[in-house]
Design an enzyme around this catalytic site. Structure first.
Site, PDB file in Angstrom:
ATOM      1  N   ASN A   1      -5.747   4.065   1.214  1.00 43.76           N
ATOM      2  CA  ASN A   1      -5.086   5.087   1.604  1.00 43.76           C
ATOM      3  C   ASN A   1      -5.301   5.672   0.437  1.00 43.76           C
ATOM      4  O   ASN A   1      -4.780   6.612  -0.383  1.00 43.76           O
ATOM      5  CB  ASN A   1      -3.699   4.366   0.507  1.00 43.76           C
ATOM      6  CG  ASN A   1      -3.819   3.408  -0.588  1.00 43.76           C
ATOM      7  OD1 ASN A   1      -4.389   2.801  -0.290  1.00 43.76           O
ATOM      8  ND2 ASN A   1      -3.159   4.204  -1.741  1.00 43.76           N
TER       9      ASN A   1
ATOM     10  N   THR B   1      21.066  -7.504   6.721  1.00 46.93           N
ATOM     11  CA  THR B   1      22.410  -6.340   7.765  1.00 46.93           C
ATOM     12  C   THR B   1      20.829  -5.556   7.821  1.00 46.93           C
ATOM     13  O   THR B   1      19.940  -4.915   6.714  1.00 46.93           O
ATOM     14  CB  THR B   1      23.458  -6.264   7.258  1.00 46.93           C
ATOM     15  OG1 THR B   1      24.032  -6.871   7.437  1.00 46.93           O
ATOM     16  CG2 THR B   1      23.910  -4.254   8.023  1.00 46.93           C
TER      17      THR B   1
ATOM     18  N   GLN C   1      -1.654   2.986   6.388  1.00 46.02           N
ATOM     19  CA  GLN C   1      -1.945   3.782   7.026  1.00 46.02           C
ATOM     20  C   GLN C   1      -2.742   4.254   7.578  1.00 46.02           C
ATOM     21  O   GLN C   1      -3.435   5.516   8.491  1.00 46.02           O
ATOM     22  CB  GLN C   1      -3.384   4.293   5.412  1.00 46.02           C
ATOM     23  CG  GLN C   1      -2.768   4.084   4.658  1.00 46.02           C
ATOM     24  CD  GLN C   1      -2.481   5.768   3.665  1.00 46.02           C
ATOM     25  OE1 GLN C   1      -1.863   6.593   4.428  1.00 46.02           O
ATOM     26  NE2 GLN C   1      -1.338   5.535   2.718  1.00 46.02           N
TER      27      GLN C   1
ATOM     28  N   THR D   1       4.900  -3.194   1.889  1.00 49.56           N
ATOM     29  CA  THR D   1       5.703  -3.817   0.013  1.00 49.56           C
ATOM     30  C   THR D   1       5.943  -4.983   0.450  1.00 49.56           C
ATOM     31  O   THR D   1       5.388  -5.779   1.015  1.00 49.56           O
ATOM     32  CB  THR D   1       5.615  -2.756  -1.347  1.00 49.56           C
ATOM     33  OG1 THR D   1       5.183  -2.070  -1.254  1.00 49.56           O
ATOM     34  CG2 THR D   1       5.818  -4.290  -2.555  1.00 49.56           C
TER      35      THR D   1
ATOM     36  N   HIS E   1       8.131   5.351   6.207  1.00 50.64           N
ATOM     37  CA  HIS E   1       7.708   7.029   5.250  1.00 50.64           C
ATOM     38  C   HIS E   1       6.305   8.248   5.395  1.00 50.64           C
ATOM     39  O   HIS E   1       6.253   8.521   4.481  1.00 50.64           O
ATOM     40  CB  HIS E   1       8.002   6.877   3.833  1.00 50.64           C
ATOM     41  CG  HIS E   1       7.536   6.234   2.723  1.00 50.64           C
ATOM     42  ND1 HIS E   1       6.848   6.678   2.234  1.00 50.64           N
ATOM     43  CD2 HIS E   1       7.015   4.705   2.443  1.00 50.64           C
ATOM     44  CE1 HIS E   1       6.158   5.601   1.413  1.00 50.64           C
ATOM     45  NE2 HIS E   1       6.511   4.484   1.461  1.00 50.64           N
TER      46      HIS E   1
ATOM     47  N   CYS F   1      -2.832   4.786  -9.676  1.00 48.63           N
ATOM     48  CA  CYS F   1      -1.197   5.722  -8.767  1.00 48.63           C
ATOM     49  C   CYS F   1      -0.072   5.286  -9.312  1.00 48.63           C
ATOM     50  O   CYS F   1       0.859   5.374  -8.873  1.00 48.63           O
ATOM     51  CB  CYS F   1      -1.891   5.432  -7.461  1.00 48.63           C
ATOM     52  SG  CYS F   1      -1.495   4.309  -6.340  1.00 48.63           S
TER      53      CYS F   1
END
Ligand SMILES: *Cc1c(COP(=O)(O)O)cnc(C)c1O
Length: 417
Positions: free
Chosen positions: A156, A245, A184, A74, A206, A331
């Site tokens: 996706n 950081t 994806q 994102t 992820h 979703c």
């Protein structure tokens, strides 16, 4: 309580234990700040970042200097889209055209909508019934004011793979920057930024067995340098394009996830395709009036999205509580409306059919697939037995209109006439 079978790998994936193991020392032992260049703690962290950057670059065919670390796709998408607009869009009276398509992720669609309010001209290409764009339409949408084409590698929801190399070539010929949301795609389909002529590309940990909250943006540094306007200001990290950081354990994990995906990609995608096809065949063997959303070819190996006629989406999701899947409704909210992707590929009268996205991944087993075939078949049959419309249609010996799919196995041909 027994947990459901996880089949939602396009939503997120577990961290591979090999990735976790590699990350652990960077929480409690090598906890330095990669920007601290006066002591060993900082040097260790900087060395770990260097290795991770090389691994992220290698899976894309990029140079390490082209990789910026982000908090996920994102953020990478926002930086790419708003960054190009900020760097390129201000010249002249017109603010420039951005071309995308209607089935992109909300991070792309909402970023371009934001720019549209700011005076940019946004073209959203339509898709066909399988979620494909028309390349001739893309070509004719590119005008002299176009500053960016933003198209995803793979969808996706319905798994459609776009012809990234052909899109890249069109953009290169027309002198337009090409940004690819490959969230994806990376580690799942062959991608090479040089071969495919991609200027900017985003992905995230992820969705590929790495940790959440870390991702990377490929931004080509050379020949010619792609310029992005910084969106997060501060200490000048990441080539001055993204301050903050660095998340060292996350970045180490992302690097390892890329390395594993690169090494295991071929065997794993063949295995997933086989399991996915088995799931598809198993479900359509036991049920008629099932339709695939998205193409059968050029599709993500671990994705199957099915619509079941005569069944209510919410009822089916409630009934299938032993399988963790996504419904075809929006979703990103509590809305029960069909998702923007299904709306783009299906006529309105089909949108009330229950749609389910089955997402298979590295930890999916054959036994799980067999069990999900059983559970899905049982649930849909049970709900159809309660559906007056289904009973009526079957008694009259008609097969459901517009929903039969040639790939649905022998049962779907039953009852014709
Ligand atoms: C998951 C996803 C994103 C968002 O990624 P995050 O790292 O969760 O922010 C963007 N695009 C696509 C295609 C995705 O599947």
């Amino acid at each position: 309580m027994k947990r459901p079978i996880y089949m939602d790998y396009q939503a997120t994936t577990p961290v591979d234990p090999r990735v976790l193991e590699g990350m652990l020392p960077y929480f409690t032992e090598s906890y330095g700040n990669a920007a601290s260049n006066s002591h060993a703690f900082g040097w260790e962290a900087a060395a770990a970042v260097k290795t991770a950057r090389e691994r992220c670059a290698r899976i894309l065919g990029a140079e390490p200097i082209d990789i910026l670390f982000t908090s996920g796709s994102t953020e990478g998408i926002n930086l790419a889209v708003k960054g190009v607009a900020g760097a390129r869009g201000a010249a002249g009276d017109r603010r420039g055209r951005i071309i995308t398509c209607v089935t992109e992720h909300p991070a792309v669609l909402d970023s371009v909508a934001y720019l549209e309010q700011d005076g940019f001209d946004v073209v959203r290409l339509p898709v066909d019934a399988d979620g494909r764009i028309d390349l001739a339409e893309l070509e004719s949408a590119i005008d002299e004011h176009t500053i960016l084409v933003s198209l995803m590698a793979a969808n996706n929801e319905i798994g459609t793979i776009h012809p990234i190399g052909e899109i890249g070539r069109i953009c290169e010929q027309r002198g337009v920057l090409f940004f690819c949301d490959a969230t994806q795609g990376v580690g799942k389909i062959p991608l090479d930024v040089r071969r495919d002529r991609i200027d900017i590309l985003s992905f995230t940990g992820h969705k590929m067995y790495g940790p959440k909250g870390v991702g990377a943006l490929y931004v080509r540094k050379a020949h010619p340098n792609v310029r992005l306007k910084c969106q997060i200001h501060g200490g000048g990290h990441e080539r001055n394009m993204r301050s903050g950081t660095l998340n060292i354990p996350g970045i180490v994990g992302l690097g390892l996830a890329c390395e594993l995906a690169r090494l295991e990609f071929e065997t794993e995608s063949a295995r997933l395709r086989r399991l996915r096809d088995r799931l598809h065949r198993g479900i359509t063997k036991g049920l008629d009036d099932v339709r695939v959303n998205g193409p059968l070819e050029d599709r993500l190996p671990g994705n199957l999205n099915l619509s079941f006629a005569y069944v209510d989406g919410e009822a089916l999701m409630m009934d299938m509580k032993d399988v963790a899947v996504s419904s075809g409704s929006a979703c990103n909210s509590t809305s029960l409306e069909a998702s923007h992707v299904l709306q783009a590929i299906r006529p309105a009268e089909e949108l009330q059919h229950a749609s389910i996205r089955f997402g298979l991944g590295r930890m999916t087993t054959e036994a799980e697939v067999e069990r999900v075939i059983e559970l899905t078949t049982q649930s849909v049959r049970r709900l159809r037995e309660m559906s007056p419309l289904y009973q009526l249609t079957k008694r009259e010996g008609r097969s459901g209109p517009e929903v039969t799919d040639t790939s649905s196995g022998p049962d779907s041909a039953a009852g014709g006439g």
